[in-house]
Design a protein around this motif. Structure first.
Motif, PDB file in Angstrom:
ATOM      1  N   HIS A 199      41.968  41.697  42.876  1.00 32.13           N
ATOM      2  CA  HIS A 199      41.926  40.819  44.044  1.00 32.13           C
ATOM      3  C   HIS A 199      42.883  41.347  45.105  1.00 32.13           C
ATOM      4  O   HIS A 199      43.970  41.857  44.794  1.00 32.13           O
ATOM      5  N   VAL A 200      42.502  41.228  46.352  1.00 29.33           N
ATOM      6  CA  VAL A 200      43.282  41.800  47.444  1.00 29.33           C
ATOM      7  C   VAL A 200      44.685  41.196  47.506  1.00 29.33           C
ATOM      8  O   VAL A 200      45.641  41.883  47.903  1.00 29.33           O
ATOM      9  N   GLU A 201      44.860  39.950  47.110  1.00 28.85           N
ATOM     10  CA  GLU A 201      46.201  39.355  47.093  1.00 28.85           C
ATOM     11  C   GLU A 201      47.080  40.060  46.063  1.00 28.85           C
ATOM     12  O   GLU A 201      48.286  40.251  46.293  1.00 28.85           O
ATOM     13  N   ASP A 202      46.508  40.441  44.931  1.00 29.57           N
ATOM     14  CA  ASP A 202      47.278  41.174  43.931  1.00 29.57           C
ATOM     15  C   ASP A 202      47.640  42.568  44.422  1.00 29.57           C
ATOM     16  O   ASP A 202      48.710  43.094  44.090  1.00 29.57           O
ATOM     17  N   ILE A 220      47.037  49.727  39.541  1.00 27.57           N
ATOM     18  CA  ILE A 220      47.121  48.301  39.852  1.00 27.57           C
ATOM     19  C   ILE A 220      45.697  47.754  39.768  1.00 27.57           C
ATOM     20  O   ILE A 220      44.909  47.836  40.717  1.00 27.57           O
ATOM     21  N   VAL A 221      45.373  47.245  38.595  1.00 26.39           N
ATOM     22  CA  VAL A 221      44.031  46.738  38.305  1.00 26.39           C
ATOM     23  C   VAL A 221      44.169  45.462  37.486  1.00 26.39           C
ATOM     24  O   VAL A 221      45.236  45.186  36.920  1.00 26.39           O
ATOM     25  N   ASP A 222      43.103  44.687  37.393  1.00 28.53           N
ATOM     26  CA  ASP A 222      43.183  43.476  36.578  1.00 28.53           C
ATOM     27  C   ASP A 222      43.086  43.825  35.092  1.00 28.53           C
ATOM     28  O   ASP A 222      43.039  45.006  34.707  1.00 28.53           O
ATOM     29  N   ASP A 223      43.067  42.796  34.249  1.00 30.33           N
ATOM     30  CA  ASP A 223      43.126  43.008  32.802  1.00 30.33           C
ATOM     31  C   ASP A 223      41.775  43.287  32.159  1.00 30.33           C
ATOM     32  O   ASP A 223      41.722  43.495  30.944  1.00 30.33           O
ATOM     33  N   SER A 224      40.705  43.282  32.941  1.00 32.78           N
ATOM     34  CA  SER A 224      39.374  43.218  32.351  1.00 32.78           C
ATOM     35  C   SER A 224      38.409  44.282  32.873  1.00 32.78           C
ATOM     36  O   SER A 224      37.464  43.968  33.616  1.00 32.78           O
ATOM     37  N   PRO A 225      38.601  45.553  32.490  1.00 35.73           N
ATOM     38  CA  PRO A 225      37.574  46.541  32.836  1.00 35.73           C
ATOM     39  C   PRO A 225      36.230  46.089  32.272  1.00 35.73           C
ATOM     40  O   PRO A 225      36.172  45.580  31.148  1.00 35.73           O
ATOM     41  N   ALA A 226      35.166  46.256  33.057  1.00 34.30           N
ATOM     42  CA  ALA A 226      33.881  45.698  32.615  1.00 34.30           C
ATOM     43  C   ALA A 226      32.717  46.568  33.068  1.00 34.30           C
ATOM     44  O   ALA A 226      32.737  47.118  34.171  1.00 34.30           O
ATOM     45  N   GLU A 269      52.319  41.168  36.937  1.00 34.63           N
ATOM     46  CA  GLU A 269      51.264  40.310  36.387  1.00 34.63           C
ATOM     47  C   GLU A 269      50.322  39.912  37.513  1.00 34.63           C
ATOM     48  O   GLU A 269      50.771  39.355  38.519  1.00 34.63           O
ATOM     49  N   PRO A 270      49.026  40.191  37.371  1.00 33.04           N
ATOM     50  CA  PRO A 270      48.095  39.807  38.432  1.00 33.04           C
ATOM     51  C   PRO A 270      47.942  38.293  38.525  1.00 33.04           C
ATOM     52  O   PRO A 270      47.926  37.590  37.504  1.00 33.04           O
ATOM     53  N   ILE A 271      47.853  37.807  39.749  1.00 34.51           N
ATOM     54  CA  ILE A 271      47.563  36.388  39.959  1.00 34.51           C
ATOM     55  C   ILE A 271      46.173  36.074  39.421  1.00 34.51           C
ATOM     56  O   ILE A 271      45.923  35.005  38.887  1.00 34.51           O
ATOM     57  N   TYR A 272      45.272  37.046  39.576  1.00 34.18           N
ATOM     58  CA  TYR A 272      43.883  36.914  39.124  1.00 34.18           C
ATOM     59  C   TYR A 272      43.654  37.952  38.022  1.00 34.18           C
ATOM     60  O   TYR A 272      43.260  39.080  38.301  1.00 34.18           O
ATOM     61  N   PRO A 273      43.929  37.597  36.751  1.00 38.24           N
ATOM     62  CA  PRO A 273      43.853  38.585  35.675  1.00 38.24           C
ATOM     63  C   PRO A 273      42.457  39.056  35.325  1.00 38.24           C
ATOM     64  O   PRO A 273      42.307  40.066  34.648  1.00 38.24           O
ATOM     65  N   SER A 274      41.433  38.315  35.781  1.00 38.81           N
ATOM     66  CA  SER A 274      40.066  38.736  35.474  1.00 38.81           C
ATOM     67  C   SER A 274      39.140  38.493  36.655  1.00 38.81           C
ATOM     68  O   SER A 274      39.190  37.429  37.284  1.00 38.81           O
ATOM     69  N   TRP A 275      38.301  39.470  36.913  1.00 40.23           N
ATOM     70  CA  TRP A 275      37.275  39.345  37.950  1.00 40.23           C
ATOM     71  C   TRP A 275      36.351  38.159  37.665  1.00 40.23           C
ATOM     72  O   TRP A 275      35.790  37.571  38.592  1.00 40.23           O
ATOM     73  N   SER A 276      36.166  37.803  36.386  1.00 43.21           N
ATOM     74  CA  SER A 276      35.208  36.758  36.044  1.00 43.21           C
ATOM     75  C   SER A 276      35.591  35.425  36.678  1.00 43.21           C
ATOM     76  O   SER A 276      34.727  34.704  37.186  1.00 43.21           O
ATOM     77  N   LYS A 280      34.279  33.639  40.770  1.00 47.06           N
ATOM     78  CA  LYS A 280      33.860  32.238  40.901  1.00 47.06           C
ATOM     79  C   LYS A 280      34.618  31.510  42.015  1.00 47.06           C
ATOM     80  O   LYS A 280      34.072  30.626  42.666  1.00 47.06           O
ATOM     81  N   ASN A 281      35.883  31.925  42.222  1.00 44.54           N
ATOM     82  CA  ASN A 281      36.763  31.111  43.084  1.00 44.54           C
ATOM     83  C   ASN A 281      37.250  31.793  44.349  1.00 44.54           C
ATOM     84  O   ASN A 281      37.803  31.110  45.212  1.00 44.54           O
ATOM     85  N   CYS A 282      37.063  33.100  44.483  1.00 45.76           N
ATOM     86  CA  CYS A 282      37.809  33.824  45.523  1.00 45.76           C
ATOM     87  C   CYS A 282      36.958  34.730  46.406  1.00 45.76           C
ATOM     88  O   CYS A 282      37.479  35.658  47.031  1.00 45.76           O
ATOM     89  N   LEU A 283      35.667  34.530  46.478  1.00 42.83           N
ATOM     90  CA  LEU A 283      34.847  35.378  47.337  1.00 42.83           C
ATOM     91  C   LEU A 283      34.696  34.758  48.719  1.00 42.83           C
ATOM     92  O   LEU A 283      34.347  35.429  49.656  1.00 42.83           O
TER      93      LEU A 283
END
Length: 283
Positions: A199-202, A220-226, A269-276, A280-283
């Motif tokens: 997420h851009v804020e992270d 600098i990436v979230d916790d969930s490669p997918a 620690e990312p504020i948004y740990p997962s794209w999933s 849902k909440n940040c687009l």
């Protein structure tokens, strides 16, 4: 501290500037378009008008600002051209690094990417080499990143942030972004290729924290490669688009990246740990 931000009005810059100002830093922001002057003044930033490709103007901007630290967030993404973006990474970075060194700046924080690693089957750590032997058109991006990182490490101290694929307001993945339009037109196919999102804020928050990090490369990436078979259908649902077609296979370098170093060594620690959840909440 006195901080000079190149790329003030970019996607990350717009989130980063308020964080720097809130922390009490004296911020100078390099902008190319004079029409943005009043906007960044209202953000508490001293505007410095200069084109990254105008070497003399960049030198003058740094001479005027006399910063302690330079944050390099220069990109050229509005046209979607990898050639334009590679050029600013090569030429713009050269000018910025040389200008920073000319006024005695010791430290630079720079934006890079986490999908430039050589091919592999697991998320890449920072020790994995860049994909310098990639074929065209991927080679254009890799060459730009390699040049940027090489130049930035000429600084006495440098932190290179290898960001994941950015989503959130102002990005290509925003609800009104380029990728959203492509998905609505069913131009993107879901494959087994793995992506790491951020997420851009992270991204902005990492740049702030990197002011105190040791020199080096850090994903600098979230916790969930997918794989695309997971994230693309979820993204389509989030923007109200039809489900994409699914196809086996993946492209070169689609392996994702590991944030173990950022999390375990630097305590990020990312504020948004997962794209999933983020989709849902940040687009």
């Amino acid at each position: 501290m006195k901080i000079f931000v190149a790329g003030t009005t970019g996607v990350i810059g717009r989130f980063l500037i308020p964080l720097l100002v809130e922390e009490g830093h004296e911020v100078s922001g390099m902008i190319r378009d004079e029409s943005h002057v009043n906007k960044i003044i209202k953000m508490g930033v001293k505007p410095v008008v200069a084109d990254a490709f105008d070497r003399d103007a960049v030198f003058a901007a740094l001479q005027k600002s006399q910063p302690d630290i330079v944050i390099h967030q220069l990109t050229s993404l509005s046209t979607g051209s990898s050639v334009d973006n590679a050029r600013i990474r090569i030429e713009g970075t050269r000018n910025l690094v040389d200008a920073a060194k000319s006024v005695g700046v010791k430290r630079m924080i720079a934006q890079s990417i986490s999908w430039a690693y050589e091919d592999g089957d697991i998320p890449a750590a920072e020790e994995v080499p860049l994909d310098i032997h990639a074929p065209m058109p991927r080679k254009t991006t890799i060459d730009g990143i390699a040049a940027l990182e090489e130049k930035v490490t000429e600084m006495p101290e440098s932190v290179i942030l290898r960001y994941g694929t950015l989503y959130g307001p102002g990005t290509w993945y925003a609800i009104d972004g380029i990728v959203a339009d492509q998905v609505r037109r069913k131009e993107l196919v879901a494959t087994n290729g793995v992506s790491s999102f951020l997420h851009v804020e992270d991204a902005a928050r990492a740049a702030l924290l990197a002011l105190d990090w040791p020199s080096g490369l850090v994903n600098i990436v979230d916790d969930s490669p997918a794989p695309g078979t997971l994230w693309l259908p979820a993204y389509a649902s989030a923007i109200g688009a039809a489900q994409p077609s699914i196809q086996a296979g993946r492209n070169r370098g689609e392996r994702g990246a590991s944030n173990n170093k950022a999390r375990n060594k630097y305590g990020w620690e990312p504020i948004y740990p997962s794209w999933s959840e983020g989709f849902k909440n940040c687009l």
